[in-house]
Design an enzyme around this catalytic site. Sequence first.
Site, mmCIF file in Angstrom:
data_model
loop_
_atom_site.group_PDB
_atom_site.id
_atom_site.type_symbol
_atom_site.label_atom_id
_atom_site.label_comp_id
_atom_site.label_asym_id
_atom_site.label_seq_id
_atom_site.Cartn_x
_atom_site.Cartn_y
_atom_site.Cartn_z
ATOM 1 N N LYS A 65 -11.381 -4.529 -2.213
ATOM 2 C CA LYS A 65 -12.195 -3.564 -2.075
ATOM 3 C C LYS A 65 -12.193 -2.317 -3.089
ATOM 4 O O LYS A 65 -12.913 -1.610 -3.685
ATOM 5 C CB LYS A 65 -12.233 -2.932 -0.734
ATOM 6 C CG LYS A 65 -13.015 -3.738 0.167
ATOM 7 C CD LYS A 65 -13.466 -2.650 1.313
ATOM 8 C CE LYS A 65 -13.408 -3.500 2.685
ATOM 9 N NZ LYS A 65 -12.148 -3.023 3.585
ATOM 10 N N LYS A 81 -5.787 -10.307 -5.634
ATOM 11 C CA LYS A 81 -6.967 -10.917 -4.831
ATOM 12 C C LYS A 81 -8.080 -10.087 -5.146
ATOM 13 O O LYS A 81 -7.855 -8.682 -5.567
ATOM 14 C CB LYS A 81 -6.448 -10.855 -3.422
ATOM 15 C CG LYS A 81 -6.426 -9.718 -2.646
ATOM 16 C CD LYS A 81 -6.496 -9.815 -1.223
ATOM 17 C CE LYS A 81 -6.718 -8.317 -0.614
ATOM 18 N NZ LYS A 81 -7.821 -8.386 0.025
ATOM 19 N N LYS A 132 0.891 -1.178 0.070
ATOM 20 C CA LYS A 132 -0.043 -0.079 -0.103
ATOM 21 C C LYS A 132 0.916 1.204 0.240
ATOM 22 O O LYS A 132 0.470 2.272 -0.469
ATOM 23 C CB LYS A 132 -0.891 0.059 1.087
ATOM 24 C CG LYS A 132 -1.964 -0.924 0.972
ATOM 25 C CD LYS A 132 -3.120 -1.089 2.213
ATOM 26 C CE LYS A 132 -4.333 -2.099 1.878
ATOM 27 N NZ LYS A 132 -5.190 -2.201 2.939
HETATM 28 P P1 ADP Z 1 -9.771 -5.501 0.930
HETATM 29 O O1 ADP Z 1 -8.466 -5.896 0.932
HETATM 30 O O2 ADP Z 1 -10.733 -5.676 -0.035
HETATM 31 O O3 ADP Z 1 -9.719 -4.032 1.314
HETATM 32 P P2 ADP Z 1 -10.036 -5.869 3.808
HETATM 33 O O4 ADP Z 1 -8.411 -5.788 3.993
HETATM 34 O O5 ADP Z 1 -10.692 -4.990 4.553
HETATM 35 O O6 ADP Z 1 -10.490 -6.044 2.427
HETATM 36 O O7 ADP Z 1 -10.661 -7.355 4.552
HETATM 37 C C1 ADP Z 1 -11.575 -7.495 5.531
HETATM 38 C C2 ADP Z 1 -11.659 -8.851 5.432
HETATM 39 O O8 ADP Z 1 -11.646 -9.836 4.191
HETATM 40 C C3 ADP Z 1 -10.200 -9.574 6.044
HETATM 41 O O9 ADP Z 1 -10.480 -10.781 7.095
HETATM 42 C C4 ADP Z 1 -9.588 -9.958 4.617
HETATM 43 O O10 ADP Z 1 -8.422 -11.000 4.994
HETATM 44 C C5 ADP Z 1 -10.774 -10.608 4.082
HETATM 45 N N1 ADP Z 1 -10.532 -10.608 2.657
HETATM 46 C C6 ADP Z 1 -10.155 -9.547 1.806
HETATM 47 N N2 ADP Z 1 -10.013 -9.985 0.521
HETATM 48 C C7 ADP Z 1 -10.155 -11.298 0.455
HETATM 49 C C8 ADP Z 1 -10.277 -12.106 -0.527
HETATM 50 N N3 ADP Z 1 -10.110 -11.635 -1.804
HETATM 51 N N4 ADP Z 1 -10.482 -13.434 -0.414
HETATM 52 C C9 ADP Z 1 -10.627 -13.895 0.941
HETATM 53 N N5 ADP Z 1 -10.764 -12.979 2.368
HETATM 54 C C10 ADP Z 1 -10.508 -11.754 1.969
HETATM 55 N N1 TRP Z 2 -7.052 -4.855 9.262
HETATM 56 C C1 TRP Z 2 -8.266 -5.494 8.817
HETATM 57 C C2 TRP Z 2 -8.713 -4.948 7.359
HETATM 58 O O1 TRP Z 2 -7.954 -3.992 6.828
HETATM 59 C C3 TRP Z 2 -9.223 -5.212 9.508
HETATM 60 C C4 TRP Z 2 -9.140 -5.114 10.988
HETATM 61 C C5 TRP Z 2 -9.015 -4.172 11.939
HETATM 62 C C6 TRP Z 2 -9.370 -6.621 11.764
HETATM 63 N N2 TRP Z 2 -8.956 -4.811 13.276
HETATM 64 C C7 TRP Z 2 -8.960 -6.407 12.934
HETATM 65 C C8 TRP Z 2 -9.467 -7.816 11.238
HETATM 66 C C9 TRP Z 2 -9.172 -7.073 14.103
HETATM 67 C C10 TRP Z 2 -9.407 -8.700 12.334
HETATM 68 C C11 TRP Z 2 -9.276 -8.457 13.506
HETATM 69 O O2 TRP Z 2 -9.313 -5.474 6.784
#
Ligand code: ADP
Ligand code: TRP
Length: 333
Positions: free
Chosen positions: A195, A192, A111
């Site tokens: 969002k 992957k 990022k």
């Molecule tokens: P993103 O990467 O889409 O912004 P987040 O990091 O907020 O999503 O992820 C929220 C939850 O969804 C986390 O537990 C993350 O590991 C899971 N997650 C995100 N993308 C995937 C994916 N492509 N497959 C499975 N789990 C995912």
């Molecule tokens: N870091 C995770 C994300 O970006 C979200 C998250 C914040 C989280 N605090 C957490 C996930 C605690 C599991 C446990 O999606």
Amino acid sequence: MPRRLTAFTPSGDLHLGNYFGAIEPLVRAQVPGETFVFVSDLHALTLPHDPAEVRTRTTEFARLLLACGVDPARSLFAVQSHVPEHTELHYLLECATGFGEARRMIQFKEKSARGQRVRLSLLTYPILMAADILLYDTEEVPVGEDQRQHVELARDLAVRFNADYGPVFTVPRAVNPPVAARIKDLATPAAKMSKSVSPAGALRLLDPPDVLRRKVMRATTDTGDAVTHDPVARPGVANLLTILSACTGVTPEAAAETFGGYGELKRAVADAVIAVLEPIQRRYAELAAADPSELLGSGAAAARRVARPKVRAARAAIGLLDYAETPGICPIA
Ligand code: ADP
Ligand code: TRP
């Protein structure tokens, strides 16, 4: 039943990877007193953000998580920033974290490489995530594969803090779903599903059925037309089989045997995804006018009752004077 906690950051739109990676595994087994779900709004401030949008999305995420089956009668459901103990413990844990350790996080590397003015909070956000987890004596953290390294950091910090200052924290572990720990982007199966990266490749939980179908029918497949589950040679097809498996419970290998060609497979995937998401979308529409603030307020109050004594124990262990023993200082119980 192990104590489980997970959180969702209100940036971008929730998608099928989020659902099968973390939402569904959490929602499937909610146990009063043992299941914790947060909207991690503080994490949304680590990248360039619009304040009004973070606020709106926090409410939207709460509604959508409720529509996905988060049940406030069986789960503690709250907004992270409503529980100031998260930021308080964050600082204490920063004092137990090495700079090199934080800099090694893959998500930070990825990022920070994308933006120019990288916020310091992007570096420290896994430590805030560790605070989220450790405040509640969490044993299991349902997350997708991409968050595993962050949960391992939380684990390392708990072990180190306990060894250096006394036994304060439960040591957590990540739990990944068996098939859908890393759903791939439909347009770019090497990446992957995420969002923020590619709208064409992410199946958003609130995409209308015709949009979902169109995205699946246009998914990148691979040369040839045999349907086999081979994530290395045929990542696009393997991803579609994984999605189908997550929706139906049939293994990707068994599912592969039932299709003669890609068109047939895609139609089945689109049908299966729509069958999973339609009821969620219906419940979300029913909740459109609902104001979740009261519910989230009582979630935050319940969270503080658990989090306050934990922070107090961490403060005492690390060397701070306990306010209860300090005359004249505001007695936060
Ligand atoms: P993103 O990467 O889409 O912004 P987040 O990091 O907020 O999503 O992820 C929220 C939850 O969804 C986390 O537990 C993350 O590991 C899971 N997650 C995100 N993308 C995937 C994916 N492509 N497959 C499975 N789990 C995912
Ligand atoms: N870091 C995770 C994300 O970006 C979200 C998250 C914040 C989280 N605090 C957490 C996930 C605690 C599991 C446990 O999606």
